[in-house]
Design a protein around this motif. Sequence first.
Motif, PDB file in Angstrom:
ATOM      1  N   ASP A  27       0.823  -1.205   0.000  1.00 47.24           N
ATOM      2  CA  ASP A  27       0.000   0.000   0.000  1.00 47.24           C
ATOM      3  C   ASP A  27       0.857   1.255   0.000  1.00 47.24           C
ATOM      4  OD1 ASP A  27      -2.485  -1.402   0.253  1.00 47.24           O
ATOM      5  OD2 ASP A  27      -1.981  -1.756   2.351  1.00 47.24           O
ATOM      6  N   VAL A  28       2.161   1.087   0.064  1.00 45.74           N
ATOM      7  CA  VAL A  28       3.077   2.215   0.173  1.00 45.74           C
ATOM      8  C   VAL A  28       3.817   2.393  -1.155  1.00 45.74           C
ATOM      9  CG1 VAL A  28       5.081   3.109   1.423  1.00 45.74           C
ATOM     10  CG2 VAL A  28       3.372   1.754   2.631  1.00 45.74           C
ATOM     11  N   PRO A  29       3.795   3.602  -1.704  1.00 50.12           N
ATOM     12  CA  PRO A  29       4.558   3.845  -2.939  1.00 50.12           C
ATOM     13  C   PRO A  29       6.058   3.635  -2.686  1.00 50.12           C
ATOM     14  CG  PRO A  29       3.134   5.710  -2.417  1.00 50.12           C
ATOM     15  CD  PRO A  29       3.111   4.794  -1.236  1.00 50.12           C
ATOM     16  N   PHE A  30       6.756   3.188  -3.697  1.00 49.80           N
ATOM     17  CA  PHE A  30       8.202   3.019  -3.565  1.00 49.80           C
ATOM     18  C   PHE A  30       8.850   3.257  -4.927  1.00 49.80           C
ATOM     19  CE2 PHE A  30       6.417  -1.117  -4.492  1.00 49.80           C
ATOM     20  CZ  PHE A  30       7.261  -1.650  -5.443  1.00 49.80           C
ATOM     21  N   ARG A  31      10.172   3.368  -4.914  1.00 48.45           N
ATOM     22  CA  ARG A  31      10.916   3.611  -6.145  1.00 48.45           C
ATOM     23  C   ARG A  31      11.835   2.435  -6.453  1.00 48.45           C
ATOM     24  NH1 ARG A  31      10.575   8.372  -8.461  1.00 48.45           N
ATOM     25  NH2 ARG A  31       9.612  10.071  -7.324  1.00 48.45           N
ATOM     26  N   LEU A  32      11.910   2.101  -7.728  1.00 47.41           N
ATOM     27  CA  LEU A  32      12.925   1.179  -8.221  1.00 47.41           C
ATOM     28  C   LEU A  32      14.062   2.060  -8.721  1.00 47.41           C
ATOM     29  CD1 LEU A  32      10.726  -1.288 -10.301  1.00 47.41           C
ATOM     30  CD2 LEU A  32      11.670  -1.647  -8.019  1.00 47.41           C
ATOM     31  N   ILE A  33      15.205   1.963  -8.073  1.00 54.18           N
ATOM     32  CA  ILE A  33      16.321   2.854  -8.370  1.00 54.18           C
ATOM     33  C   ILE A  33      17.309   2.167  -9.299  1.00 54.18           C
ATOM     34  CG2 ILE A  33      18.251   4.138  -7.374  1.00 54.18           C
ATOM     35  CD1 ILE A  33      16.523   4.409  -4.829  1.00 54.18           C
ATOM     36  N   LYS A  34      17.712   2.887 -10.338  1.00 54.80           N
ATOM     37  CA  LYS A  34      18.661   2.357 -11.314  1.00 54.80           C
ATOM     38  C   LYS A  34      20.045   2.275 -10.683  1.00 54.80           C
ATOM     39  CE  LYS A  34      20.363   2.905 -15.973  1.00 54.80           C
ATOM     40  NZ  LYS A  34      20.102   3.489 -17.279  1.00 54.80           N
ATOM     41  N   ASP A  35      20.654   1.133 -10.814  1.00 49.48           N
ATOM     42  CA  ASP A  35      22.006   0.915 -10.316  1.00 49.48           C
ATOM     43  C   ASP A  35      22.977   1.177 -11.457  1.00 49.48           C
ATOM     44  OD1 ASP A  35      24.369   0.050  -9.199  1.00 49.48           O
ATOM     45  OD2 ASP A  35      23.614  -1.908  -8.610  1.00 49.48           O
ATOM     46  N   PRO A  87       0.763   1.725  -5.798  1.00 46.52           N
ATOM     47  CA  PRO A  87      -0.038   0.527  -5.531  1.00 46.52           C
ATOM     48  C   PRO A  87      -1.332   0.450  -6.330  1.00 46.52           C
ATOM     49  CG  PRO A  87       0.665   1.572  -3.489  1.00 46.52           C
ATOM     50  CD  PRO A  87       0.977   2.520  -4.598  1.00 46.52           C
ATOM     51  N   TYR A  88      -1.726  -0.769  -6.579  1.00 47.55           N
ATOM     52  CA  TYR A  88      -3.022  -1.075  -7.183  1.00 47.55           C
ATOM     53  C   TYR A  88      -3.550  -2.283  -6.430  1.00 47.55           C
ATOM     54  CZ  TYR A  88      -6.606  -2.023 -10.673  1.00 47.55           C
ATOM     55  OH  TYR A  88      -7.802  -2.220 -11.308  1.00 47.55           O
ATOM     56  N   SER A  89      -4.549  -2.068  -5.611  1.00 51.19           N
ATOM     57  CA  SER A  89      -5.040  -3.127  -4.737  1.00 51.19           C
ATOM     58  C   SER A  89      -6.190  -3.892  -5.360  1.00 51.19           C
ATOM     59  CB  SER A  89      -5.499  -2.520  -3.403  1.00 51.19           C
ATOM     60  OG  SER A  89      -6.078  -3.519  -2.599  1.00 51.19           O
ATOM     61  N   GLU A 123       2.742   8.065  10.159  1.00 49.79           N
ATOM     62  CA  GLU A 123       3.164   9.297   9.495  1.00 49.79           C
ATOM     63  C   GLU A 123       3.818   9.011   8.147  1.00 49.79           C
ATOM     64  OE1 GLU A 123       5.405  11.706  12.223  1.00 49.79           O
ATOM     65  OE2 GLU A 123       3.744  11.816  13.631  1.00 49.79           O
ATOM     66  N   GLU A 124       3.420   7.919   7.520  1.00 47.07           N
ATOM     67  CA  GLU A 124       3.892   7.546   6.190  1.00 47.07           C
ATOM     68  C   GLU A 124       2.701   7.561   5.234  1.00 47.07           C
ATOM     69  OE1 GLU A 124       7.015   6.777   5.102  1.00 47.07           O
ATOM     70  OE2 GLU A 124       7.771   7.281   7.091  1.00 47.07           O
ATOM     71  N   PRO A 125       2.925   8.005   4.008  1.00 52.26           N
ATOM     72  CA  PRO A 125       1.815   7.997   3.046  1.00 52.26           C
ATOM     73  C   PRO A 125       1.440   6.583   2.633  1.00 52.26           C
ATOM     74  CG  PRO A 125       3.845   8.607   1.959  1.00 52.26           C
ATOM     75  CD  PRO A 125       4.157   8.512   3.435  1.00 52.26           C
ATOM     76  N   ILE A 126       0.170   6.378   2.432  1.00 49.66           N
ATOM     77  CA  ILE A 126      -0.360   5.118   1.937  1.00 49.66           C
ATOM     78  C   ILE A 126      -1.284   5.456   0.774  1.00 49.66           C
ATOM     79  CG2 ILE A 126      -1.858   3.152   2.453  1.00 49.66           C
ATOM     80  CD1 ILE A 126      -0.856   3.243   5.326  1.00 49.66           C
ATOM     81  N   VAL A 127      -1.228   4.662  -0.270  1.00 50.57           N
ATOM     82  CA  VAL A 127      -2.054   4.893  -1.451  1.00 50.57           C
ATOM     83  C   VAL A 127      -3.151   3.845  -1.512  1.00 50.57           C
ATOM     84  CG1 VAL A 127      -2.086   4.892  -3.973  1.00 50.57           C
ATOM     85  CG2 VAL A 127      -0.184   5.957  -2.751  1.00 50.57           C
ATOM     86  N   VAL A 128      -4.360   4.298  -1.760  1.00 50.32           N
ATOM     87  CA  VAL A 128      -5.475   3.396  -2.015  1.00 50.32           C
ATOM     88  C   VAL A 128      -5.957   3.671  -3.429  1.00 50.32           C
ATOM     89  CG1 VAL A 128      -7.813   2.708  -1.362  1.00 50.32           C
ATOM     90  CG2 VAL A 128      -6.178   3.388   0.410  1.00 50.32           C
ATOM     91  N   CYS A 129      -5.898   2.664  -4.240  1.00 58.20           N
ATOM     92  CA  CYS A 129      -6.384   2.778  -5.611  1.00 58.20           C
ATOM     93  C   CYS A 129      -7.748   2.115  -5.680  1.00 58.20           C
ATOM     94  CB  CYS A 129      -5.409   2.079  -6.550  1.00 58.20           C
ATOM     95  SG  CYS A 129      -6.008   2.023  -8.246  1.00 58.20           S
TER      96      CYS A 129
END
Length: 124
Positions: free
Chosen positions: A18-26, A44-46, A84-90
Motif C-alpha cells: 500500500d506504500v509507494p516506492f521507487r525502483l532505483i537504477k544501479d 499501488p493497485y489493490s 506518518e507515512e503515506p499510503i495509497v489506495v487505488c
Amino acid sequence: DILLDAGIENILDFVDDDVPFRLIKDNGDGKNGEDFPPSVLCLPYSMETNDFSLVLTRHLSPKDYASALESHIEQLAKESRESEEPIVVCLGLHTFVSGTPAAVNELGKMLTRLENVSNIVWAT
C-alpha cells in the motif's frame, strides 16, 4: 533499467504493497553516485478495492461494496496517521461494474462520508 531506458517514470499497478516506492537504477558500481538517481515510481493497485474482485468475484451488493471500500480506506488512513507515512489506495472502478445506478448511489454516499476523514487526499 529497461523501464527507465524506455522513458517510463511511473508504474501504476503494483499489487504488493500500500506504500509507494521507487525502483532505483544501479549504475553498476553499487553506489549510484547521484543525490537523486534515476528511478521508477511504483504506485499501488489493490485487488482488495477493485470492483472486479468485490462485485464480480465476491458478489457484493452495491451497499456492501461501498461499505468494504469505506472500511478499507478508513483503516489505511488510520495506519497512515499513526505511522506518518503515506499510503495509497487505488479504487479500481469500471463503468460497467460499479457504474450502475445503485452502485453510483452507494459510492456517492460513501465518498461524501469520507470527505470528513482526516489526512485523505483525493487524486485522479
